[in-house]
Design an enzyme around this catalytic site. Structure first.
Site, mmCIF file in Angstrom:
data_model
loop_
_atom_site.group_PDB
_atom_site.id
_atom_site.type_symbol
_atom_site.label_atom_id
_atom_site.label_comp_id
_atom_site.label_asym_id
_atom_site.label_seq_id
_atom_site.Cartn_x
_atom_site.Cartn_y
_atom_site.Cartn_z
ATOM 1 C CB SER A 252 -0.908 0.004 1.227
ATOM 2 O OG SER A 252 -0.120 0.286 2.369
ATOM 3 C CE LYS A 253 -0.443 6.647 -4.259
ATOM 4 N NZ LYS A 253 -1.561 7.336 -4.809
ATOM 5 N NE ARG A 254 -2.908 3.676 4.879
ATOM 6 C CZ ARG A 254 -3.588 2.791 5.578
ATOM 7 N NH1 ARG A 254 -3.398 2.693 6.872
ATOM 8 N NH2 ARG A 254 -4.443 1.992 5.000
#
Ligand code: GLU
Length: 480
Positions: A252-254
């Protein structure tokens, strides 16, 4: 896998919905490797029928990155939106309608929302309840003439087991009772992904479909469509999910970068990134521990049978290691040209290019990514503070330390500025150090850098230049 004599045709089928994700690059890379390994063809087909998700500039980003990655396509680009205008999908929808494999649905958004809420409350999977299936031909025509909005839905046959023979995941069986009557054409006349994808894969003669595991639930719908049209379905290969470095959650981008562009900006080398991505879910196996592959080797070795089922962790440490291997092998001049802008953006105040070049030269063998340029060696261009404890080699005394520094000073003072070269300093100081290297080189290195860890004192002296090196040694002597 390609045992039949048919020519392999694969397609890149990206949707222009933002910056290219590394998962998309992985799919395209596998497409490319497989096609080239089998003397096949690659088509670029842009799946741009969902205008609401389109992001401006995505296509340009895609084109640029395909070129950058060195995975050219042989045919295309073909835009599905152009084919909409040509009436391609409408033609096939009409065939399905005529054969009773599809139907008009006039249900409003409100009704569908209401229906879904009820199903959720009853804890049944949300599915269209087929309200419109029983509409007579006359009623359908009348409502269309009245200008009512409608979609075309696929009539999914019930109680059937659909078998997918996936090249990666093996046999997958899904019962059609869990498959919704998929919308094939939206009220704006645009086909959905499912219809356009199947029609195009068929018309373009695609033999092998590579896509991420997240698409596996769409595949039964596609197989049903192939059956309805009496077409032969291509072979499917659903590639393993990309996971975070800990191998637990979906990438995920996070947790970090996911766009190819981010990696390029950080200064990863193309060949290293391609090498890394190729190994996300595949390796040649056979006890081979080799990890560095050129594009030619990847093409030669790529084998669909060796693609893993388990999710692939995107481990940046591994990427960094790989990148460092590529940097090591690079031509030094080329490396300087490429790393220089990163150095300058890290340290805009340091203007002396000669100094920057020297720092880059000594950093080359240990650098992992360009964006690290200069960061570990700021003491070479900033003033340092010295701690006398640091100058002492093992259990030597302060007097010994002073002696060694004075010895170094004497040797270096004698060198003519014009001989202040890396190789020369290296030879001279190593021979001066003799067998007890640490005793002589440690205090010198500490005096020049003020650091516990740093490049060798020879390399540091070379970058600092004669004057600054002598100054730093003199300051250190004063401390002893
Ligand atoms: N357009 C889809 C995507 O963006 C393609 C999926 C497929 O290959 O069928 O990934």
């Amino acid at each position: 896998m390609n045992t039949e004599s048919e020519k392999v045709v694969v397609r890149y089928a990206p949707s222009p919905t933002g910056l290219m994700h590394i998962g998309t690059l992985r799919t395209m890379l596998y497409d490319y490797l497989f096609a080239k390994h089998n003397n096949g063809k690659v088509i670029l087909r842009v799946e741009d029928t969902d205008k609401s998700r389109e992001v401006e500039g995505s296509y340009e980003n895609l084109e640029r990155l395909i070129e950058w990655a060195g995975i050219p396509y042989d045919e295309g680009p073909i835009f599905q939106s152009d084919r909409v205008k040509e009436g391609v999908y409408r033609k096939y929808v009409d065939i399905l309608l005529k054969n009773g494999d599809a139907y008009h649905c006039f249900c409003t958004r409100e009704r569908l929302d209401e229906m879904r809420k009820k199903q959720q409350a009853q804890k049944v999977p949300p599915m269209y309840d087929r309200k419109c299936i029983s509409l007579s031909k006359e009623e359908v025509s009348r409502r269309i003439e009245d200008g009512e909005e409608y979609v075309i839905r696929f009539l999914v046959p019930k109680d059937k087991d659909i078998e997918i023979k996936d090249a990666v995941r093996g046999k997958i069986v899904i019962n059609t009772n869990t498959v919704d009557d998929q919308v094939l054409m939206k009220s704006d006349g645009f086909p959905t992904y499912h219809l356009a994808n199947v029609v195009d894969d068929h018309e373009m003669g695609v033999t092998h479909v590579f896509r991420g595991e997240e698409w596996v639930t769409s595949t039964p719908k596609h197989i049903l469509l192939y059956n309805a049209f009496k077409w032969k379905a291509p072979k499917f290969a659903h590639l393993p999910l990309l996971l975070n470095a800990d191998g637990k959650k979906k990438l995920s981008k996070r947790q970090g970068d996911v766009a190819v562009e981010d990696f390029i900006q950080k200064g990863y080398l193309k060949n290293a990134l391609i090498n890394f991505i190729a190994l996300l879910g595949w390796n040649p196996g056979g006890g081979d521990t080799k990890e560095i592959f050129s594009m030619e080797e990847l093409i030669e070795k790529f084998d669909l049978k060796k693609v893993h089922k388990a999710g692939a962790a995107v481990d940046i440490k591994r990427l960094n290691w790989m990148n460092s291997q590529y940097i090591k092998k690079m031509d030094t001049q080329e490396f300087i040209i490429q790393a220089m802008p990163h150095f300058k953006s890290n340290f805009p105040d340091l203007k002396d290019e000669e100094v920057i070049k020297k720092i880059l030269v000594i950093e080359k063998d240990r650098m992992e990514v360009y964006n690290q340029a200069g960061k570990e060696n700021t003491f070479l261009f900033n003033s340092i503070s010295l701690d006398k404890e640091l100058l002492i080699w093992k259990d030597a005394s302060l007097t010994d330390t002073k002696k060694q520094l004075e010895r170094a000073l004497q040797v270096l003072e004698k060198i003519d500025e014009t001989n202040w070269e890396r190789e020369f300093l290296n030879k001279l100081l190593l021979s001066e150090a003799g067998d007890n290297k640490g005793e002589f080189l440690w205090p010198l290195r500490a005096a020049l850098t003020g650091q516990k860890y740093s490049p060798s004192p020879m390399d540091c002296a070379w970058v600092l230049g004669k004057k600054e090196s002598l100054n730093r040694i003199k300051k250190a002597i004063k401390l002893c």
